[in-house]
Design an enzyme around this catalytic site. Structure first.
Site, PDB file in Angstrom:
ATOM      1  N   ASP A 192       0.830  -1.202   0.000  1.00 23.92           N
ATOM      2  CA  ASP A 192       0.000   0.000   0.000  1.00 23.92           C
ATOM      3  C   ASP A 192       0.865   1.254   0.000  1.00 23.92           C
ATOM      4  OD1 ASP A 192      -2.718   1.277   0.513  1.00 23.92           O
ATOM      5  OD2 ASP A 192      -1.634   1.963   2.294  1.00 23.92           O
ATOM      6  N   GLU A 225       1.062  -0.391  -5.038  1.00 21.46           N
ATOM      7  CA  GLU A 225       0.163   0.716  -5.354  1.00 21.46           C
ATOM      8  C   GLU A 225       0.958   2.010  -5.412  1.00 21.46           C
ATOM      9  OE1 GLU A 225      -3.670   3.009  -3.362  1.00 21.46           O
ATOM     10  OE2 GLU A 225      -1.812   2.672  -2.266  1.00 21.46           O
TER      11      GLU A 225
END
Length: 463
Positions: A192, A225
């Site tokens: 993330d 990401e």
């Protein structure tokens, strides 16, 4: 290439009425997902966040998987460790892998505020987790004696950011990654918010020689990401992979925004899909393509979403299907040629080899996959047609690689088609490989080479 599914969406435990029971909820669907051709599930963060009704993107105790009474309760919003392990075991029994969501940039829910003596600022940086593993104070975060300033990255939501150069933090991240791969038996990581810290940390976690319970070394799949443009993602991937075995991929945000424009903007020029800028066009082996995810909020694709899914399922890259679209929006449409299930089958059976664009104008895009065959794979290829016109079927003659070949439509959708008998007719190329391939209005069609003596119904995906 395989197909993954993001097996959650924002507030899913609450909206599905399965709070603290979401691991079991996913497990109930694993068998059907395996049969549909899903190869891996991306799961939400497994650790306890700042509350027991947190999505997990605000980590408090990395080593509490729902077994310690803290932050409002014992279980995480998804369940506990035993339920998570049961889900993973069931997934593997159905030939479905599992990827863990790694949030290693920031923390939340600290127990006390502290003054950081390096800058005199007061922050919530005192953590005393009930697991007893990885307690931390101001020196575990930026600024730290190990790295006073954040030389890389961005701040997220005002949360304190971990200083990975602190040996105790560095060790905790490795212990956490080893717990996930070696003890829990995950198959990969989704990292993330990677723009928030140095890519070197991901590289080291990726290249570590993990050892599964069968004592065999294991290399995890890794996808990151990086919510940015194509050039930024390309440079980041070069840097991250420079010290690995080149296994780190990135979600293709540039392509996703192109596909949103195709679906939501009338008269969008389909020639834009042929231009550079997306990860899949620049480096397909490192592209994880997707249509929507849990972060999109009000920016989700509103119209004709299957046009976007059809594109990612026939091109190179590792396509990711969104649980909410598949189930809640009803786009799976099993046992028909008009939904995601049919696209998955087309992807697995036919979408092999290089992509070659045969035609592109503002309203019509035609591409062929040339096919691939080796000792393990036999994907004969396909012709894909995307039609942007909203009021009529459209197609044009193109020169394919197949001569005097029967071409059968196996997956299609468009305005007003779902549930109707109307469908495209099969085609035949001439001696030079030429043929006209049409697609429905605001829709798509996939044609595949089929032997003349083959049963047409057996070739139609999803039926």
């Amino acid at each position: 290439m395989a197909v993954m599914m993001q097996a959650f969406y924002w507030d899913a435990p609450k909206l599905e009425n399965r709070e603290h029971d979401f691991w079991n909820f996913i497990a109930e669907r694993v068998e059907d997902l395996g049969k549909a051709g899903i190869n891996a599930l991306w799961l939400p963060p497994i650790n306890k966040g700042s509350s027991n009704t947190s999505m997990g993107y605000d980590p408090y105790d990395f080593f509490d998987l729902g077994d310690f009474d803290q932050k409002g309760g014992t279980k995480t919003w998804y369940g506990n460790r035993a339920e998570l392990e049961a889900l993973i075991t069931k997934a593997h029994a159905n030939s479905v892998g599992v990827y863990a969501d790694m949030v290693i940039n920031h923390n939340s829910g600290a127990d006390e505020e502290e003054v950081n003596p390096l800058d005199g600022e007061k922050r919530w940086t005192k953590f005393n987790p009930a697991s007893g593993i990885f307690p931390r104070d101001w020196n575990s975060f930026h600024p730290s004696r190990f790295e006073r300033t954040m030389v890389e990255g961005e701040h997220f939501a005002g949360f304190p950011h971990l200083c990975h150069r602190n040996p105790s933090v560095y060790k905790a991240m490795f212990d956490y990654a080893r717990l996930i791969i070696e003890d829990l038996d995950f198959d990969g990581f989704r990292f993330d918010f990677v723009k928030g810290y140095g890519s070197w940390m991901i590289s080291l976690l990726s290249k570590y020689q993990y050892e599964k319970k069968d004592m065999k070394e294991f290399m995890p799949y890794v996808v990151c990401e990086l919510w940015s443009g194509g050039d930024d993602i390309d440079m980041w991937l070069d840097k991250a992979n420079s010290v690995t075995d080149n296994q780190i991929a990135a979600f293709d945000f540039p392509l996703r925004y192109q596909l949103k424009a195709v679906c939501d903007q009338p008269n969008y020029d389909l020639r834009n899909l042929t231009r550079d800028g997306s990860v899949v066009m620049a480096r397909p082996a490192h592209a994880a393509t997707f249509v929507d995810n849990h972060d999109m909020g009000e920016d989700i694709i509103q119209n004709d979403k299957l046009m976007a899914y059809s594109f990612i399922m026939v091109h190179e890259g590792y396509p990711c299907i969104f649980w909410f679209d598949y189930y809640n929006n009803g786009l799976a449409r099993p046992f028909t040629p008009n939904g995601i299930n049919a696209l998955i089958e087309a992807h697995h059976k036919y979408a092999g080899g290089d992509s070659q664009i045969l035609h592109a104008d503002p309203d019509l895009y035609i591409m062929q996959r040339v096919g691939w065959k080796d000792d393990k794979t036999d994907q004969p290829g396909l012709v894909y047609v995307l039609n942007n016109l909203g009021d009529k079927w459209s197609g044009t003659s193109v020169k394919t690689k197949w001569c005097n070949q029967r071409m059968v439509p196996i997956a299609w959708d468009g305005h007003g088609l779902y549930g109707e008998v109307a469908h495209p007719d099969e085609r035949r190329t001439d001696a030079e490989g030429n043929c006209e391939f049409p697609a429905p209005p605001r829709g798509y069609c996939i044609y595949v080479p089929i032997a003349d003596d083959a049963n047409k119904d057996e070739a139609i995906a999803g039926v």
